[in-house]
Every structure is written in structure tokens, then in C-alpha cells.
Design a protein around this motif. Sequence first.
Motif, PDB file in Angstrom:
ATOM      1  N   LEU A  34       0.836  -1.202   0.000  1.00 19.33           N
ATOM      2  CA  LEU A  34       0.000   0.000   0.000  1.00 19.33           C
ATOM      3  C   LEU A  34       0.870   1.251   0.000  1.00 19.33           C
ATOM      4  O   LEU A  34       0.584   2.227  -0.698  1.00 19.33           O
ATOM      5  N   GLY A  35       1.936   1.243   0.775  1.00 24.43           N
ATOM      6  CA  GLY A  35       2.839   2.393   0.785  1.00 24.43           C
ATOM      7  C   GLY A  35       3.458   2.646  -0.570  1.00 24.43           C
ATOM      8  O   GLY A  35       3.613   3.805  -0.988  1.00 24.43           O
ATOM      9  N   LEU A  36       3.795   1.566  -1.292  1.00 23.40           N
ATOM     10  CA  LEU A  36       4.400   1.722  -2.618  1.00 23.40           C
ATOM     11  C   LEU A  36       3.451   2.424  -3.581  1.00 23.40           C
ATOM     12  O   LEU A  36       3.831   3.402  -4.246  1.00 23.40           O
ATOM     13  N   VAL A  37       2.193   1.969  -3.663  1.00 20.09           N
ATOM     14  CA  VAL A  37       1.271   2.550  -4.632  1.00 20.09           C
ATOM     15  C   VAL A  37       0.807   3.937  -4.201  1.00 20.09           C
ATOM     16  O   VAL A  37       0.586   4.817  -5.046  1.00 20.09           O
ATOM     17  N   VAL A  38       0.664   4.164  -2.891  1.00 23.57           N
ATOM     18  CA  VAL A  38       0.285   5.508  -2.428  1.00 23.57           C
ATOM     19  C   VAL A  38       1.396   6.503  -2.736  1.00 23.57           C
ATOM     20  O   VAL A  38       1.149   7.636  -3.191  1.00 23.57           O
ATOM     21  N   GLY A  39       2.644   6.120  -2.501  1.00 25.14           N
ATOM     22  CA  GLY A  39       3.758   6.995  -2.840  1.00 25.14           C
ATOM     23  C   GLY A  39       3.837   7.282  -4.323  1.00 25.14           C
ATOM     24  O   GLY A  39       4.118   8.420  -4.739  1.00 25.14           O
ATOM     25  N   TRP A  40       3.581   6.259  -5.126  1.00 18.23           N
ATOM     26  CA  TRP A  40       3.573   6.461  -6.579  1.00 18.23           C
ATOM     27  C   TRP A  40       2.481   7.449  -6.975  1.00 18.23           C
ATOM     28  O   TRP A  40       2.695   8.323  -7.818  1.00 18.23           O
ATOM     29  N   LEU A  41       1.293   7.323  -6.363  1.00 17.03           N
ATOM     30  CA  LEU A  41       0.196   8.235  -6.677  1.00 17.03           C
ATOM     31  C   LEU A  41       0.526   9.669  -6.263  1.00 17.03           C
ATOM     32  O   LEU A  41       0.292  10.615  -7.029  1.00 17.03           O
ATOM     33  N   VAL A  42       1.089   9.857  -5.065  1.00 12.29           N
ATOM     34  CA  VAL A  42       1.454  11.203  -4.606  1.00 12.29           C
ATOM     35  C   VAL A  42       2.483  11.812  -5.548  1.00 12.29           C
ATOM     36  O   VAL A  42       2.376  12.971  -5.966  1.00 12.29           O
ATOM     37  N   GLY A  43       3.493  11.036  -5.900  1.00 13.69           N
ATOM     38  CA  GLY A  43       4.518  11.547  -6.812  1.00 13.69           C
ATOM     39  C   GLY A  43       3.966  11.851  -8.187  1.00 13.69           C
ATOM     40  O   GLY A  43       4.343  12.862  -8.808  1.00 13.69           O
ATOM     41  N   ALA A  44       3.050  11.003  -8.686  1.00 12.89           N
ATOM     42  CA  ALA A  44       2.470  11.244 -10.008  1.00 12.89           C
ATOM     43  C   ALA A  44       1.655  12.524 -10.033  1.00 12.89           C
ATOM     44  O   ALA A  44       1.691  13.279 -11.020  1.00 12.89           O
ATOM     45  N   VAL A  45       0.904  12.790  -8.963  1.00 13.51           N
ATOM     46  CA  VAL A  45       0.125  14.023  -8.907  1.00 13.51           C
ATOM     47  C   VAL A  45       1.038  15.241  -8.886  1.00 13.51           C
ATOM     48  O   VAL A  45       0.777  16.251  -9.570  1.00 13.51           O
ATOM     49  N   ILE A  46       2.126  15.181  -8.130  1.00 16.59           N
ATOM     50  CA  ILE A  46       3.051  16.323  -8.072  1.00 16.59           C
ATOM     51  C   ILE A  46       3.705  16.541  -9.431  1.00 16.59           C
ATOM     52  O   ILE A  46       3.849  17.686  -9.894  1.00 16.59           O
ATOM     53  N   VAL A  47       4.097  15.465 -10.092  1.00 24.16           N
ATOM     54  CA  VAL A  47       4.700  15.606 -11.421  1.00 24.16           C
ATOM     55  C   VAL A  47       3.708  16.227 -12.393  1.00 24.16           C
ATOM     56  O   VAL A  47       4.062  17.071 -13.217  1.00 24.16           O
ATOM     57  N   TRP A  48       2.428  15.831 -12.291  1.00 20.62           N
ATOM     58  CA  TRP A  48       1.410  16.393 -13.178  1.00 20.62           C
ATOM     59  C   TRP A  48       1.221  17.883 -12.918  1.00 20.62           C
ATOM     60  O   TRP A  48       1.064  18.672 -13.850  1.00 20.62           O
ATOM     61  N   LEU A  49       1.285  18.287 -11.632  1.00 18.73           N
ATOM     62  CA  LEU A  49       1.097  19.699 -11.305  1.00 18.73           C
ATOM     63  C   LEU A  49       2.315  20.535 -11.668  1.00 18.73           C
ATOM     64  O   LEU A  49       2.193  21.662 -12.152  1.00 18.73           O
ATOM     65  N   VAL A  50       3.496  19.996 -11.440  1.00 21.38           N
ATOM     66  CA  VAL A  50       4.732  20.765 -11.625  1.00 21.38           C
ATOM     67  C   VAL A  50       5.241  20.672 -13.055  1.00 21.38           C
ATOM     68  O   VAL A  50       5.663  21.665 -13.650  1.00 21.38           O
ATOM     69  N   GLY A  51       5.197  19.460 -13.627  1.00 18.59           N
ATOM     70  CA  GLY A  51       5.712  19.272 -14.978  1.00 18.59           C
ATOM     71  C   GLY A  51       6.979  18.451 -14.980  1.00 18.59           C
ATOM     72  O   GLY A  51       7.563  18.142 -13.938  1.00 18.59           O
ATOM     73  N   THR A  52       7.413  18.076 -16.176  1.00 17.15           N
ATOM     74  CA  THR A  52       8.608  17.262 -16.372  1.00 17.15           C
ATOM     75  C   THR A  52       9.536  17.966 -17.362  1.00 17.15           C
ATOM     76  O   THR A  52       9.142  18.938 -18.021  1.00 17.15           O
ATOM     77  N   PRO A  53      10.779  17.476 -17.473  1.00 17.44           N
ATOM     78  CA  PRO A  53      11.693  18.090 -18.449  1.00 17.44           C
ATOM     79  C   PRO A  53      11.179  18.009 -19.887  1.00 17.44           C
ATOM     80  O   PRO A  53      11.577  18.810 -20.725  1.00 17.44           O
ATOM     81  N   ALA A  54      10.270  17.029 -20.135  1.00 15.48           N
ATOM     82  CA  ALA A  54       9.748  16.916 -21.500  1.00 15.48           C
ATOM     83  C   ALA A  54       8.947  18.140 -21.906  1.00 15.48           C
ATOM     84  O   ALA A  54       8.727  18.386 -23.093  1.00 15.48           O
ATOM     85  N   LEU A  55       8.482  18.923 -20.926  1.00 12.92           N
ATOM     86  CA  LEU A  55       7.732  20.134 -21.239  1.00 12.92           C
ATOM     87  C   LEU A  55       8.637  21.286 -21.652  1.00 12.92           C
ATOM     88  O   LEU A  55       8.161  22.283 -22.184  1.00 12.92           O
ATOM     89  N   GLU A  56       9.914  21.176 -21.347  1.00 13.47           N
ATOM     90  CA  GLU A  56      10.870  22.230 -21.722  1.00 13.47           C
ATOM     91  C   GLU A  56      11.186  22.100 -23.204  1.00 13.47           C
ATOM     92  O   GLU A  56      11.764  21.107 -23.647  1.00 13.47           O
ATOM     93  N   VAL A  57      10.815  23.085 -23.975  1.00 15.84           N
ATOM     94  CA  VAL A  57      10.957  23.008 -25.428  1.00 15.84           C
ATOM     95  C   VAL A  57      12.413  23.246 -25.823  1.00 15.84           C
ATOM     96  O   VAL A  57      12.993  24.279 -25.471  1.00 15.84           O
ATOM     97  N   PRO A  58      13.029  22.330 -26.561  1.00 12.54           N
ATOM     98  CA  PRO A  58      14.432  22.491 -26.964  1.00 12.54           C
ATOM     99  C   PRO A  58      14.579  23.410 -28.178  1.00 12.54           C
ATOM    100  O   PRO A  58      14.928  22.962 -29.281  1.00 12.54           O
ATOM    101  N   LEU A  59      14.331  24.694 -27.977  1.00 14.18           N
ATOM    102  CA  LEU A  59      14.420  25.630 -29.095  1.00 14.18           C
ATOM    103  C   LEU A  59      15.846  25.793 -29.592  1.00 14.18           C
ATOM    104  O   LEU A  59      16.074  26.050 -30.777  1.00 14.18           O
ATOM    105  N   GLU A  60      16.825  25.665 -28.672  1.00 17.74           N
ATOM    106  CA  GLU A  60      18.212  25.806 -29.116  1.00 17.74           C
ATOM    107  C   GLU A  60      18.567  24.749 -30.151  1.00 17.74           C
ATOM    108  O   GLU A  60      19.196  25.033 -31.179  1.00 17.74           O
TER     109      GLU A  60
END
Length: 790
Positions: free
Chosen positions: A193-219
Amino acid sequence: MRVDGREIPVTGSLLQPRTRRTSDIIRVVLAAMGVGVVVAGSLITRPEWLALERSVSNIVGILSPEQSTLVYLVYGMLILALPFAILIELVLRRQWKLLAGYAAAGLLAVLALSITGTGISTPKWHLPVPDRFDTFLSQFLDDPRWIAMLAAMLTVSSPWLPVRPRRWMWFLLLMFAPIHLVVSSVVPARAMLGLVVGWLVGAVIVWLVGTPALEVPLEAAVRVLARRGYAVRAFRVDRPAGRGPLLLATEVDGPETELVVEMYGKNQRSFGAIRQVWRWITFRSSETAPLHGSMHRAVEHRALLGIAIGELGMADSYQVAVAGLDRGWMLYAHTVPRGTPIRKLSAQVLPGVWRSLLRMHENQISHGDLQPDLVRVSQGDTLFGGFSAAEFGASEAQRQTDIAQLLVSTTSLFGKHEAVSTAIEVLGEDTVVTAARRLTKSAMPTGIRKSVPEWTKVMATAREEVRHQTGHDRIQSEQLTRFTRNQIIQLVLLVGLVYVAYPFFSQVPTFFSQLRTLNWWWALFGLAISGLTYVGAAAALWACADGLIKVRYLVVEQLANTFVATTTPAGVGGLALSVRFLQQAGMSTMRATAAVALQQSMQVITHLTLLVIFSVIAGTSTNLAHIVPDATVLYLAAGVGVGLVGAFMFVPKLRRWVNHSVRPQLKEVVGELINLGRDPRRFAVIVGGCGAITLGQALALWASVEAFGGGTDFVAVTIVTMIGGTLASAAPTPGGVGAVEAALIGGLAAFGVPAEIAVPAVLLYRVLTCWIPVALGWPVMRWMSEKQMI
């Protein structure tokens, strides 16, 4: 933005909205499903899992106690050091902004598993722990809060970590389950239960904050274009990345002064994969193109089709660059589309447009998305753009779909007569008629639905104009999907039928054991009376529809109506089927709805009137107090009714719904009732038909009771039947299954009918009036569907 010593301005926002981050949303959904699976498994099948884990542990637990202790200690030290290893990795990579999310993920995960019924339970990690191996490390290895904290921190940090360390860290965390089995112990459910709850908490934070894939490589994009001979001077964001690619208007120095740069990120790749799989599942194989294995292949396919169409001189732009960039992004650059969109031109360009489409088809190329903005004219030549859905080596089905799409686009711009007549002149009558069969929702892509106002109306108008100009009586729609809407509805109805029939099946043995005492003549009489109720219902609907439909067809429709009404809650499917039948018979939607509403209103009025009349008759000779609800129940029902009236009076949305939706229909029904009073013959037919339904059902129940020996009179049975019918209309179960049987059996018992007679009599009544008509209604409905009657 500074690239290779040059300052390049970027205008507009590059940030992708959260609602379009497909990869992050899918991660959150999968994590939530994981929590649900673990919770359900712990509550439902935990004993079986414990037994399985013990048996597996006995097989793989080959280590001696000393070896098991050593393995446990080594793994415990690694688990204890894991969060610090993640922190050190982030610090070394100078991900300072990520530290806040890293800390928040750990704290929220620990807090989520520390909430109990008595408050927040703080972790109690201390040195002397005599329960297991007498070690300090075992506390962390089995504590769900520690596992949740690690899973949350690792989920948040993973997108910024290098691939190899990230894989090793996840491997180390997930090894806690095999380690427990190797050392001959059971995996704690709380740790899972701790494993899946931690995964869910982390997934929600990543969704709110974003990932490096959102950084557009314009250079990287600037350097790719420079290698192609275009020096970028400025970017302007025309459309942020979302459902489609990031669209950039790019000022350049080179053969062109401006380019269009499209950049696809991981979220666009996810959406494309989901869309392809969905089309592959729902559409026939001849209607779908081969699946693209990656985003690179999808963009490359578009560029190659642009080159092929450009070789024919019919592309509105030419390709400059296709390249893969950092962080999973893909670049597709092309020149600015040339020419004028046909929406800004007159109908004189239509012959050239249709000839260009014919030429493209002759070269085995289909476009697949002929929305108005993707068709242009330059110096008399018709040019096409887009190419995302284009195919080389197109099938006949894909070419017909192109023609249907262009019919919709040109009809919306130039009118139905010009669009259809020009298409027939260029392509031929047979080709247009065949393509018109694809004037359906399934053949219209999202681009056309968005770019053509009232596209459904335009599509219907184009189909009708093709029928009119070619002299065909009817143009049958082509089935593009694997399953039609009717087939899906029929499947749902069958599933509903199995669901509602299940309680009856459980009582079948008792019913058959009582058949030895059955008087079959009474049963046949009840079946005949049940059949007459369908004649009464057909007569009532015939009169409500002003006699425009033949009664024999209405009788057949009422039989199919029984199947649909029984398999849908509150019989709403039966009402919809009646409206559809009247529509197919030539009545307008409003008139058909009014006829069905009038029949239902008269049915309710007749039912209540007969209930009052028979209650008065029964009250003179029978004590009805035992079937009248308690005064408290009546007061409660009255209070609920007053509350609903007050809610509809004072809540604005409900009041508007009543005024705009309910009131006009109610006014129309009242007007029909007033007109009925002026037409005694029609009024008598409707009342007689509605009364035949109620009295026929009562007579069928009375015959069923007499078939098993009798025990009460017809008046009492009529009251019981009408009360059961009222419950059937109010019960949430399809066909009132369960509620009707209980009400009828209880009502008969209240009038003194013994249970050994009431139970089989009610079951026989339901067989005669419900299940036999339902069994006949299914093939009847299929036949009516084949005959285009519904």
C-alpha cells in the motif's frame, strides 16, 4: 534566448496546459488504479495471497537463517540510503528547483499513511526492536511510510535523473517483495500500500509541476535549421503544445523569410498512440491506416506524403527539415502555405478543386482530412495542406471518404446545389452516390467537425442533395466501424436482460415444483389476455398519432417495445423506441414525441382513475387498511414532494429547465388533452386502449391465481396489480424486476392468498406478461431494424 552567441527573441508562452499533458495524466490514472487494486486485494483476497506467498516462500526460500539475516541487513541499509542517494544525485545535477517537489512528495506520502481514525500517527522508529532480527533497519524496510516516501521521491525525481541511475533505484525499491520471499517471510500488505500511495502522490506532483519533457528544446531547433541553411531571427508562438503540436512562426534568413515550425513532444506522441489504437479497435481494418510505431515515424510519414503530393504540384508548402531533438521532441519545419483558402473565394474554383482531388486519387494518394482551411488556390491551381492523415497506395474506401469530406466542406462554403452538381459533373454520378454513403459521423475527422459550423446539418443536407440530384430514393449509410450503434445498443440490452432475469432464475426450481398443480386452461386464458393488452396499447398509440400508422405495425412495435422497456430502467428505452418508430413512419420528431407523451399521460390518468374506482368498490367489502402505508410514510412522502417543488421553484438552473424544457412539452400535452375532449371517438379509443392495458394485466394476474387454486376476487387482484404497476414505473431496476414481484406477492398475501398460491401465481403472471413477450420482442426488434422501421 541566446544560441551560439546570438540573441533570438521568443514571443508567446511555450508552457503546455496541464489538461494537455497526456503522459502525466496517464501516470496519475495508472497510479490511482494501482491504489484501488492493492486496497481491493487486501480487503477481498488477502488470505489467498498470504497462502500463495507462503507456498512461494517455501520454494524460493533456500537461504539459511544466517544468510537470510545478512541479505536482509544489506538490503535494509540500501533502502535506508536510497533517499539520500536521490538527493545527492539532484544536487550534483544542480536541480535546485526540484528540491521543493522532492521534499513535498516525501512529506505528503508520509502524511497520507499517518492519518488514522484517532488522528495523525507519527513514525516510531527506535533502536531496540525485538520483533524481527533485532535490527534497526527492519523498521524502515517494513514501514509503509518509508516505502511510500521513497516511491514518491523517486517518482518526482525520475524525469530529471539519468536513465541508468533511475533504473537501478527503481529496481532497488521494487526488490523489497522478492527479498521478503527469499528470506522466507510474507510481504507486508501495508508495504505494498505504501508503494502505490507513494507512486500516486509523486504522479500528482509531477502532473502539477511538470517534467523536463515540457521544456521546449528551441536551441536544438535553431541549430537544425541552421544546418539546412536557415538562420533563425525570431520565434512567435502561434499555438501552444496541446492536443496538437507546438506551432511556431519563425523569421529566418535564407531562401525564405518565414517558416512554420511544428514541434511534437511526448504528450503529442501519447495522444497519437491512443487515437491510433482507438481507431484500430473501433474501425474496420479497411478504414484505418497502419499504426505508426513512434512519433518519429508519424512525422516522417507526414513529411514524405507532403513530398509526394508536392511532386504532383498540389502541395501548398514544401518540407524544410524533419529531426529528432532533445528530451523526446520532434521537429517538422516547412514553408508558409501559399495560395488563398477556398473559403475566401467564389464557387468558380469548385471544378478545379474536384479535378485536383481526382488527379490525386489517380496517383493512389488520399488526403484524409479535407477541411476548408487545408484547400487553397494559387494562380488557378488547387493546393492541399495538412497530410497528417494522408496515405500513399490509398484504398477505394479511403478515396470515397475523401469525396465525402470535400462534399461537406464545399457544401458549407458554396451551398448544396453548387457543391453536389460540380462533384457529379467531374467525378460522375455513380462515384458521388457511392461516396455519399460515407456522409456519416464516423467518416468526418475532428478537423472538419471543428471548422465546419453545424457540420451534422451540413452533412445531412449534402446527402439529401445527392439523393435529389441523382434521383435515388434512399442512400444507405456505409458501416465504417466494426460495430454499429444499434449493435452496441442491442448488446447492452442483452446484458441488461440477463441482469434483470437473474432473480427470476433463482426462483425457477420452486416455480416448476408447483407446476404439477397448475390448471393449464387458466394459464392459456391469462396468456391470451396478456396478448390483448398489446392490441390495446397499439390502439391507444394509433389514436394519439391521429391514425397515421397502421394498427398491425403498432402491435408489432409494442411487442418489441416490451423487450426494450424491460431491459432499461423505468422503461425509458420503450418510450425512445416508440418515438423512433413514429419518426421512421414519417412523423416529425416533435409530433412523434408529442404522440408518445400523450399516450403516457392518458395511461397514467386512466391508471389512477381505475385505481380510485376499484379502491372505492373494494372498500365497501374489504378492509384496505392493511395495504395503506403508515401515516408517517405518507407525511414523509408529502414532505419530499414539497421539498422537490421548492427546489424547482428557487434553484435558478432547475427553474430554467422547467420553463424551457418541461413547460413547453407539458403545455403541448395539455393542449392535446383539450383537443381530445372535442373528439369523443378518438378520446374513447385512447381511454379504452389504456384501460385495456391495466384491466388486461389485472385479469392475467387473476387467471394466474385461479390457475393455482384461487383465493380472492377480481376486484382485490385489480388493486394489487395496479399497485404493482405503480411500483414498476418507480423502481430503479429494469422492468421493475424484484419490486413488482415483491409488491404483488405481498399484496395478494394482504388479501388472504396463501403463500403457496401467491408465489407461483405471481411468477406465472410475470412469465405470461413479461418474459414470454421479452423473448418474442428480441427477434421482432431485430426484424424491425432490418426493415428500417426503427
